[in-house]
Design a protein around this motif. Structure first.
Motif, PDB file in Angstrom:
ATOM      1  N   GLY A  70      52.901  30.602  50.135  1.00 16.15           N
ATOM      2  CA  GLY A  70      54.132  31.301  49.795  1.00 16.15           C
ATOM      3  C   GLY A  70      54.187  31.846  48.384  1.00 16.15           C
ATOM      4  N   SER A  71      53.189  31.555  47.550  1.00 21.87           N
ATOM      5  CA  SER A  71      53.203  32.049  46.178  1.00 21.87           C
ATOM      6  C   SER A  71      53.025  33.568  46.169  1.00 21.87           C
ATOM      7  CB  SER A  71      52.098  31.383  45.352  1.00 21.87           C
ATOM      8  OG  SER A  71      50.840  31.699  45.880  1.00 21.87           O
ATOM      9  N   VAL A  72      53.511  34.188  45.109  1.00 23.66           N
ATOM     10  CA  VAL A  72      53.468  35.650  45.023  1.00 23.66           C
ATOM     11  C   VAL A  72      52.287  36.077  44.162  1.00 23.66           C
ATOM     12  CG1 VAL A  72      54.726  37.721  44.358  1.00 23.66           C
ATOM     13  CG2 VAL A  72      55.971  35.758  45.289  1.00 23.66           C
ATOM     14  N   PRO A  73      51.255  36.689  44.730  1.00 21.89           N
ATOM     15  CA  PRO A  73      50.081  37.106  43.956  1.00 21.89           C
ATOM     16  C   PRO A  73      50.412  38.318  43.084  1.00 21.89           C
ATOM     17  CG  PRO A  73      49.629  37.021  46.335  1.00 21.89           C
ATOM     18  CD  PRO A  73      51.104  36.983  46.156  1.00 21.89           C
ATOM     19  N   ASP A  74      49.713  38.445  41.949  1.00 15.66           N
ATOM     20  CA  ASP A  74      49.968  39.586  41.073  1.00 15.66           C
ATOM     21  C   ASP A  74      49.039  40.769  41.324  1.00 15.66           C
ATOM     22  OD1 ASP A  74      47.538  38.937  39.885  1.00 15.66           O
ATOM     23  OD2 ASP A  74      48.451  37.915  38.183  1.00 15.66           O
ATOM     24  N   CYS A  75      48.000  40.578  42.147  1.00 10.11           N
ATOM     25  CA  CYS A  75      47.058  41.666  42.495  1.00 10.11           C
ATOM     26  C   CYS A  75      46.458  42.323  41.258  1.00 10.11           C
ATOM     27  CB  CYS A  75      47.757  42.730  43.351  1.00 10.11           C
ATOM     28  SG  CYS A  75      48.288  42.164  44.962  1.00 10.11           S
ATOM     29  N   ALA A  76      46.246  41.565  40.199  1.00 13.23           N
ATOM     30  CA  ALA A  76      45.806  42.147  38.932  1.00 13.23           C
ATOM     31  C   ALA A  76      44.467  42.867  39.034  1.00 13.23           C
ATOM     32  CB  ALA A  76      45.716  41.047  37.872  1.00 13.23           C
ATOM     33  N   PHE A  77      43.599  42.414  39.944  1.00 14.69           N
ATOM     34  CA  PHE A  77      42.271  43.011  40.039  1.00 14.69           C
ATOM     35  C   PHE A  77      42.078  43.827  41.313  1.00 14.69           C
ATOM     36  CE2 PHE A  77      41.379  38.944  37.631  1.00 14.69           C
ATOM     37  CZ  PHE A  77      41.407  39.554  36.382  1.00 14.69           C
ATOM     38  N   ALA A  78      43.168  44.215  41.945  1.00 18.99           N
ATOM     39  CA  ALA A  78      43.058  44.984  43.193  1.00 18.99           C
ATOM     40  C   ALA A  78      42.278  46.274  42.972  1.00 18.99           C
ATOM     41  CB  ALA A  78      44.445  45.288  43.756  1.00 18.99           C
ATOM     42  N   SER A  79      42.561  46.974  41.887  1.00 13.62           N
ATOM     43  CA  SER A  79      41.917  48.272  41.657  1.00 13.62           C
ATOM     44  C   SER A  79      40.439  48.129  41.324  1.00 13.62           C
ATOM     45  CB  SER A  79      42.638  49.034  40.549  1.00 13.62           C
ATOM     46  OG  SER A  79      42.584  48.321  39.331  1.00 13.62           O
ATOM     47  N   THR A  80      40.055  47.036  40.659  1.00 15.25           N
ATOM     48  CA  THR A  80      38.656  46.876  40.258  1.00 15.25           C
ATOM     49  C   THR A  80      37.812  46.210  41.340  1.00 15.25           C
ATOM     50  OG1 THR A  80      39.206  44.803  39.139  1.00 15.25           O
ATOM     51  CG2 THR A  80      39.154  46.795  37.791  1.00 15.25           C
ATOM     52  N   VAL A  81      38.417  45.386  42.189  1.00 18.40           N
ATOM     53  CA  VAL A  81      37.671  44.709  43.259  1.00 18.40           C
ATOM     54  C   VAL A  81      37.724  45.513  44.559  1.00 18.40           C
ATOM     55  CG1 VAL A  81      37.531  42.643  44.718  1.00 18.40           C
ATOM     56  CG2 VAL A  81      37.952  42.413  42.262  1.00 18.40           C
ATOM     57  N   TYR A  82      38.918  45.901  44.983  1.00 14.90           N
ATOM     58  CA  TYR A  82      39.069  46.630  46.240  1.00 14.90           C
ATOM     59  C   TYR A  82      38.883  48.139  46.068  1.00 14.90           C
ATOM     60  CZ  TYR A  82      41.017  42.392  48.411  1.00 14.90           C
ATOM     61  OH  TYR A  82      41.202  41.133  48.912  1.00 14.90           O
ATOM     62  N   GLY A  83      39.288  48.672  44.914  1.00 13.22           N
ATOM     63  CA  GLY A  83      39.268  50.117  44.720  1.00 13.22           C
ATOM     64  C   GLY A  83      38.012  50.626  44.050  1.00 13.22           C
ATOM     65  N   GLY A  84      38.017  51.915  43.752  1.00  7.37           N
ATOM     66  CA  GLY A  84      36.886  52.519  43.053  1.00  7.37           C
ATOM     67  C   GLY A  84      35.762  52.932  43.992  1.00  7.37           C
ATOM     68  N   SER A  85      34.829  53.712  43.458  1.00  8.57           N
ATOM     69  CA  SER A  85      33.737  54.243  44.274  1.00  8.57           C
ATOM     70  C   SER A  85      32.780  53.163  44.767  1.00  8.57           C
ATOM     71  CB  SER A  85      32.952  55.295  43.473  1.00  8.57           C
ATOM     72  OG  SER A  85      32.415  54.712  42.282  1.00  8.57           O
ATOM     73  N   GLY A  86      32.707  52.022  44.054  1.00 12.50           N
ATOM     74  CA  GLY A  86      31.825  50.943  44.479  1.00 12.50           C
ATOM     75  C   GLY A  86      32.564  49.708  44.937  1.00 12.50           C
ATOM     76  N   GLY A  87      33.882  49.812  45.121  1.00  7.79           N
ATOM     77  CA  GLY A  87      34.693  48.657  45.485  1.00  7.79           C
ATOM     78  C   GLY A  87      34.597  48.288  46.956  1.00  7.79           C
ATOM     79  N   ILE A  88      35.297  47.218  47.307  1.00  8.85           N
ATOM     80  CA  ILE A  88      35.262  46.686  48.672  1.00  8.85           C
ATOM     81  C   ILE A  88      35.686  47.736  49.693  1.00  8.85           C
ATOM     82  CG2 ILE A  88      36.318  45.010  50.241  1.00  8.85           C
ATOM     83  CD1 ILE A  88      34.334  43.705  48.375  1.00  8.85           C
ATOM     84  N   LEU A  89      36.772  48.465  49.424  1.00  5.50           N
ATOM     85  CA  LEU A  89      37.248  49.449  50.397  1.00  5.50           C
ATOM     86  C   LEU A  89      36.207  50.528  50.637  1.00  5.50           C
ATOM     87  CD1 LEU A  89      39.413  50.573  52.240  1.00  5.50           C
ATOM     88  CD2 LEU A  89      40.413  51.755  50.269  1.00  5.50           C
ATOM     89  N   SER A  90      35.593  51.028  49.577  1.00  3.75           N
ATOM     90  CA  SER A  90      34.558  52.047  49.719  1.00  3.75           C
ATOM     91  C   SER A  90      33.398  51.544  50.560  1.00  3.75           C
ATOM     92  CB  SER A  90      34.065  52.479  48.331  1.00  3.75           C
ATOM     93  OG  SER A  90      33.018  53.414  48.438  1.00  3.75           O
TER      94      SER A  90
END
Length: 287
Positions: free
Chosen positions: A183-203
């Motif tokens: 139930g804790s609220v995450p801050d997603c501080a590293f969403a853009s560097t881990v999930y995003g970007g040309s070499g990130g998880i989503l890519s």
């Protein structure tokens, strides 16, 4: 010297006299062959895949390197047993956050015996597999040097987590605040560097999706995506080495010219979750 892996989050673990994988100090992972047909099937897949010249190199990088098989002393003390020799996916990583995500709404193949199908079907229905097309099989999330890892019990992973709970865990994977309770609220501080970007998880997931939209050689059942990153690097403003690999190939069958819709559907569902997290108004810098 062989030892039990420090960062294994799912599957059978070679602790307390049980049979499980081992690693050495050179970056190799020794996985015991299952005694039934699954063991020989997994060897057959790795042998076929690693020698298949039609698989592009940019796709092969999503699979562990295969070094063959070897007889070694088993972790349970049962003597010399055959093991797959694979790339150790945690080798050279410092305090990696790791998530094992089993892909597909159905984890059993049509060729499986009826008792095995019923066993898998029960787990698929009780977990999020049927509803979402994937489920969490295990994870560890590094929080800090003081508190170490958040690693929930495996049983809680196999229970039916709701879509919101899974979304929360995927957010915790890229957050700086503690992960003690769902139930804790995450801050997603590293969403853009881990999930995003040309070499990130989503890519990487999208690159894998493009291949699954075309490949008809293999059908993958009960296969997992292993998602890894190093949040300590991100805290210091460095590349977190976000990476995905496919693992567990004891249930791979010939595609016979048909697209693997079961795996592709689960992969698309996971992509949707990650994309939605990236599109939210998350914190972009550590607090």
């Amino acid at each position: 010297m062989l030892k039990v892996p420090d960062h294994q989050v799912a599957g059978h673990q070679g602790r307390d006299g049980k049979l499980g994988p081992l690693v050495d100090d050179s970056g190799r992972f020794f996985k015991p062959l299952q005694g039934d047909k699954r063991g020989t099937d997994e060897v057959a897949f790795y042998t076929s895949f690693s020698s298949n010249t039609l698989i592009p190199d940019h796709i092969k990088r999503f699979f562990p390197i295969f070094y063959g098989t070897q007889l070694i002393e088993a972790s349970d003390g049962s003597g010399m047993q055959p093991h797959l020799i694979l790339q150790d996916l945690s080798f050279g990583r410092s305090n990696p956050s790791v998530m094992d995500i089993k892909i597909g709404s159905r984890t059993w193949s049509p060729q499986a015996p009826e008792d095995y199908i019923q066993k898998c079907l029960k787990k698929d229905r009780e977990s999020s597999s049927v509803e979402l097309g994937f489920r969490l099989s295990g994870l560890q999330i590094f929080e800090s040097k003081e508190s170490g890892f958040w690693k929930p019990e495996k049983r809680s992973m196999t229970q039916s987590l709701s879509a919101d709970e899974i979304r929360s865990i995927l957010k915790k994977f890229v957050s700086t605040n503690k992960s003690g309770v769902l139930g804790s609220v995450p801050d997603c501080a590293f969403a853009s560097t881990v999930y995003g970007g040309s070499g990130g998880i989503l890519s990487q997931l999208l690159e894998l999706k493009s291949w699954f939209e075309e490949q008809t050689t293999y059908h993958f059942y009960s296969c997992s995506i292993l998602m890894t990153c190093e949040k300590e690097l991100a805290l210091n403003g460095k590349n977190p080495r976000a990476d995905i690999k496919l693992v567990d190939f004891a249930h791979v069958f010939e595609g016979k010219g048909v697209i693997d819709h079961n795996f592709l559907g689960g992969l698309c569902s996971l992509i949707k979750f990650v994309s939605e997290i990236l599109s939210e108004d998350c914190v972009t810098e550590p607090r």
